[in-house]
Design a protein around this motif. Structure first.
Motif, PDB file in Angstrom:
ATOM      1  N   ASP A 150       0.809  -1.215   0.000  1.00 54.56           N
ATOM      2  CA  ASP A 150       0.000   0.000   0.000  1.00 54.56           C
ATOM      3  C   ASP A 150       0.847   1.273   0.000  1.00 54.56           C
ATOM      4  O   ASP A 150       0.475   2.265  -0.602  1.00 54.56           O
ATOM      5  CB  ASP A 150      -0.940  -0.009   1.217  1.00 54.56           C
ATOM      6  N   PHE A 151       1.994   1.232   0.700  1.00 52.67           N
ATOM      7  CA  PHE A 151       2.863   2.405   0.778  1.00 52.67           C
ATOM      8  C   PHE A 151       4.316   1.996   0.649  1.00 52.67           C
ATOM      9  O   PHE A 151       4.717   0.925   1.072  1.00 52.67           O
ATOM     10  CB  PHE A 151       2.664   3.135   2.119  1.00 52.67           C
ATOM     11  N   LEU A 152       5.100   2.900   0.070  1.00 53.86           N
ATOM     12  CA  LEU A 152       6.548   2.764   0.011  1.00 53.86           C
ATOM     13  C   LEU A 152       7.117   3.974   0.746  1.00 53.86           C
ATOM     14  O   LEU A 152       6.793   5.115   0.413  1.00 53.86           O
ATOM     15  CB  LEU A 152       7.047   2.739  -1.436  1.00 53.86           C
ATOM     16  N   LEU A 153       7.947   3.710   1.744  1.00 55.10           N
ATOM     17  CA  LEU A 153       8.563   4.765   2.531  1.00 55.10           C
ATOM     18  C   LEU A 153      10.060   4.823   2.264  1.00 55.10           C
ATOM     19  O   LEU A 153      10.701   3.787   2.077  1.00 55.10           O
ATOM     20  CB  LEU A 153       8.364   4.512   4.032  1.00 55.10           C
ATOM     21  N   LYS A 154      10.610   6.011   2.267  1.00 50.29           N
ATOM     22  CA  LYS A 154      12.063   6.211   2.259  1.00 50.29           C
ATOM     23  C   LYS A 154      12.408   6.712   3.654  1.00 50.29           C
ATOM     24  O   LYS A 154      11.865   7.727   4.105  1.00 50.29           O
ATOM     25  CB  LYS A 154      12.472   7.236   1.199  1.00 50.29           C
ATOM     26  N   VAL A 155      13.299   5.992   4.327  1.00 45.49           N
ATOM     27  CA  VAL A 155      13.560   6.247   5.738  1.00 45.49           C
ATOM     28  C   VAL A 155      15.062   6.348   5.988  1.00 45.49           C
ATOM     29  O   VAL A 155      15.843   5.622   5.378  1.00 45.49           O
ATOM     30  CB  VAL A 155      12.962   5.110   6.613  1.00 45.49           C
ATOM     31  N   VAL A 156      15.447   7.232   6.895  1.00 48.97           N
ATOM     32  CA  VAL A 156      16.838   7.331   7.323  1.00 48.97           C
ATOM     33  C   VAL A 156      16.931   6.940   8.789  1.00 48.97           C
ATOM     34  O   VAL A 156      15.988   7.137   9.559  1.00 48.97           O
ATOM     35  CB  VAL A 156      17.420   8.754   7.124  1.00 48.97           C
ATOM     36  N   ALA A 157      18.075   6.366   9.167  1.00 47.37           N
ATOM     37  CA  ALA A 157      18.311   5.977  10.556  1.00 47.37           C
ATOM     38  C   ALA A 157      19.774   6.237  10.899  1.00 47.37           C
ATOM     39  O   ALA A 157      20.638   6.227  10.023  1.00 47.37           O
ATOM     40  CB  ALA A 157      17.973   4.501  10.765  1.00 47.37           C
ATOM     41  N   ARG A 158      20.025   6.439  12.164  1.00 49.31           N
ATOM     42  CA  ARG A 158      21.399   6.704  12.611  1.00 49.31           C
ATOM     43  C   ARG A 158      22.288   5.470  12.479  1.00 49.31           C
ATOM     44  O   ARG A 158      23.457   5.578  12.149  1.00 49.31           O
ATOM     45  CB  ARG A 158      21.405   7.212  14.038  1.00 49.31           C
ATOM     46  N   ASN A 159      21.714   4.300  12.732  1.00 50.26           N
ATOM     47  CA  ASN A 159      22.464   3.042  12.675  1.00 50.26           C
ATOM     48  C   ASN A 159      21.462   1.894  12.569  1.00 50.26           C
ATOM     49  O   ASN A 159      20.245   2.138  12.522  1.00 50.26           O
ATOM     50  CB  ASN A 159      23.374   2.889  13.910  1.00 50.26           C
ATOM     51  N   THR A 160      21.938   0.656  12.564  1.00 57.11           N
ATOM     52  CA  THR A 160      21.013  -0.472  12.413  1.00 57.11           C
ATOM     53  C   THR A 160      20.109  -0.642  13.632  1.00 57.11           C
ATOM     54  O   THR A 160      18.967  -1.087  13.492  1.00 57.11           O
ATOM     55  CB  THR A 160      21.763  -1.786  12.114  1.00 57.11           C
ATOM     56  N   ALA A 161      20.585  -0.292  14.810  1.00 61.65           N
ATOM     57  CA  ALA A 161      19.721  -0.365  15.997  1.00 61.65           C
ATOM     58  C   ALA A 161      18.547   0.614  15.853  1.00 61.65           C
ATOM     59  O   ALA A 161      17.402   0.281  16.174  1.00 61.65           O
ATOM     60  CB  ALA A 161      20.514  -0.068  17.263  1.00 61.65           C
ATOM     61  N   HIS A 162      18.824   1.798  15.354  1.00 62.39           N
ATOM     62  CA  HIS A 162      17.784   2.797  15.108  1.00 62.39           C
ATOM     63  C   HIS A 162      16.832   2.298  14.011  1.00 62.39           C
ATOM     64  O   HIS A 162      15.613   2.471  14.101  1.00 62.39           O
ATOM     65  CB  HIS A 162      18.437   4.134  14.735  1.00 62.39           C
ATOM     66  N   GLU A 163      17.386   1.678  12.980  1.00 60.59           N
ATOM     67  CA  GLU A 163      16.557   1.094  11.923  1.00 60.59           C
ATOM     68  C   GLU A 163      15.601   0.058  12.514  1.00 60.59           C
ATOM     69  O   GLU A 163      14.409   0.039  12.191  1.00 60.59           O
ATOM     70  CB  GLU A 163      17.425   0.448  10.845  1.00 60.59           C
ATOM     71  N   ASN A 164      16.124  -0.801  13.391  1.00 63.70           N
ATOM     72  CA  ASN A 164      15.282  -1.821  14.022  1.00 63.70           C
ATOM     73  C   ASN A 164      14.191  -1.184  14.880  1.00 63.70           C
ATOM     74  O   ASN A 164      13.050  -1.663  14.906  1.00 63.70           O
ATOM     75  CB  ASN A 164      16.131  -2.775  14.863  1.00 63.70           C
ATOM     76  N   GLU A 165      14.515  -0.109  15.575  1.00 66.94           N
ATOM     77  CA  GLU A 165      13.518   0.594  16.396  1.00 66.94           C
ATOM     78  C   GLU A 165      12.402   1.161  15.508  1.00 66.94           C
ATOM     79  O   GLU A 165      11.215   1.032  15.824  1.00 66.94           O
ATOM     80  CB  GLU A 165      14.180   1.721  17.184  1.00 66.94           C
ATOM     81  N   ILE A 166      12.780   1.763  14.388  1.00 68.17           N
ATOM     82  CA  ILE A 166      11.791   2.324  13.469  1.00 68.17           C
ATOM     83  C   ILE A 166      10.913   1.210  12.900  1.00 68.17           C
ATOM     84  O   ILE A 166       9.688   1.347  12.819  1.00 68.17           O
ATOM     85  CB  ILE A 166      12.488   3.115  12.336  1.00 68.17           C
ATOM     86  N   THR A 167      11.533   0.099  12.519  1.00 66.45           N
ATOM     87  CA  THR A 167      10.780  -1.041  11.980  1.00 66.45           C
ATOM     88  C   THR A 167       9.789  -1.574  13.013  1.00 66.45           C
ATOM     89  O   THR A 167       8.640  -1.876  12.676  1.00 66.45           O
ATOM     90  CB  THR A 167      11.747  -2.146  11.520  1.00 66.45           C
ATOM     91  N   THR A 168      10.205  -1.650  14.254  1.00 66.35           N
ATOM     92  CA  THR A 168       9.310  -2.101  15.323  1.00 66.35           C
ATOM     93  C   THR A 168       8.145  -1.130  15.503  1.00 66.35           C
ATOM     94  O   THR A 168       6.987  -1.553  15.654  1.00 66.35           O
ATOM     95  CB  THR A 168      10.093  -2.256  16.649  1.00 66.35           C
ATOM     96  N   ARG A 169       8.424   0.162  15.461  1.00 67.16           N
ATOM     97  CA  ARG A 169       7.352   1.157  15.557  1.00 67.16           C
ATOM     98  C   ARG A 169       6.385   1.025  14.382  1.00 67.16           C
ATOM     99  O   ARG A 169       5.171   1.140  14.554  1.00 67.16           O
ATOM    100  CB  ARG A 169       7.940   2.569  15.593  1.00 67.16           C
ATOM    101  N   LEU A 170       6.923   0.803  13.181  1.00 62.21           N
ATOM    102  CA  LEU A 170       6.061   0.631  12.006  1.00 62.21           C
ATOM    103  C   LEU A 170       5.186  -0.607  12.151  1.00 62.21           C
ATOM    104  O   LEU A 170       3.994  -0.572  11.833  1.00 62.21           O
ATOM    105  CB  LEU A 170       6.904   0.530  10.732  1.00 62.21           C
ATOM    106  N   THR A 171       5.769  -1.683  12.604  1.00 63.76           N
ATOM    107  CA  THR A 171       5.035  -2.939  12.755  1.00 63.76           C
ATOM    108  C   THR A 171       3.856  -2.780  13.708  1.00 63.76           C
ATOM    109  O   THR A 171       2.801  -3.386  13.504  1.00 63.76           O
ATOM    110  CB  THR A 171       5.978  -4.049  13.252  1.00 63.76           C
ATOM    111  N   SER A 172       4.019  -1.944  14.724  1.00 64.51           N
ATOM    112  CA  SER A 172       2.942  -1.767  15.703  1.00 64.51           C
ATOM    113  C   SER A 172       2.028  -0.584  15.397  1.00 64.51           C
ATOM    114  O   SER A 172       1.117  -0.297  16.177  1.00 64.51           O
ATOM    115  CB  SER A 172       3.535  -1.631  17.104  1.00 64.51           C
ATOM    116  N   ALA A 173       2.244   0.090  14.280  1.00 62.00           N
ATOM    117  CA  ALA A 173       1.382   1.220  13.905  1.00 62.00           C
ATOM    118  C   ALA A 173      -0.022   0.712  13.552  1.00 62.00           C
ATOM    119  O   ALA A 173      -0.176  -0.418  13.068  1.00 62.00           O
ATOM    120  CB  ALA A 173       1.994   1.982  12.728  1.00 62.00           C
ATOM    121  N   PRO A 174      -1.043   1.523  13.791  1.00 63.98           N
ATOM    122  CA  PRO A 174      -2.411   1.096  13.494  1.00 63.98           C
ATOM    123  C   PRO A 174      -2.602   0.672  12.036  1.00 63.98           C
ATOM    124  O   PRO A 174      -2.084   1.323  11.124  1.00 63.98           O
ATOM    125  CB  PRO A 174      -3.249   2.351  13.790  1.00 63.98           C
TER     126      PRO A 174
END
Length: 166
Positions: A117-141
């Protein structure tokens, strides 16, 4: 190129070769002075400025920005995310877009057809930050699937569109 018709633009501008040159030069070198731009376009400065203002008013020029070095600012990871939602109602789609508009790490959000449904372009400080963002996305409504694609290297990164002379 035919004039762009938009409901939010106060007037339409018929693009000629000079307008296209101005658009191309501003897209490539947004900080150039009006005097330099007018020389490149082959016209004097006052009509060049009038043309630029008309192109802005008509919506051809949406804004100006600096292209910054993300790694120099501490964002070492660039990744794309395909998002699948549990509903495609306008209410759910708009709510997701609004939520992504708030997330500072999400630099682009595109509704797509075919792969989700959507394609996002995302930046992160490091892979740990990337994982945090992915976890937040997974739990988004309404989010049912999250597929990340990490960029290893970018061979080409050019904003805008090709502006060709006719």
């Amino acid at each position: 190129m035919p004039p762009r018709s938009t409901t939010d633009s106060p007037r339409r501008v018929r693009l000629d070769a000079i307008d296209l040159k101005i658009l191309r030069d501003l897209q490539e070198h947004g900080r150039m002075t009006n005097v330099d731009l007018s020389k490149r376009a082959g016209i004097s400065a006052p009509p060049c400025l009038r043309r630029v203002r008309a192109l802005e008013a008509a919506g051809y020029i949406k804004g100006y920005h600096a292209q910054v070095d993300s790694e120099a600012l501490g964002f070492e990871v660039l990744f794309f995310v395909l998002i699948g939602l549990d509903s495609q109602t306008q209410e759910v789609l708009r709510a997701f877009e609004a939520e992504m508009g708030i997330w500072r790490e999400v630099r682009e959000c595109h509704m797509v057809r075919g792969a989700g449904d959507f394609l996002l372009k995302v930046v992160a400080r490091n892979t740990a930050h990337e994982n945090e963002i992915t976890t937040r996305l997974t739990s988004a409504p309404h989010v049912t699937t999250v597929q990340t694609i990490q960029v290893i290297r970018s061979g080409k990164d050019r904003p805008g569109v090709p502006v060709d002379m006719e």
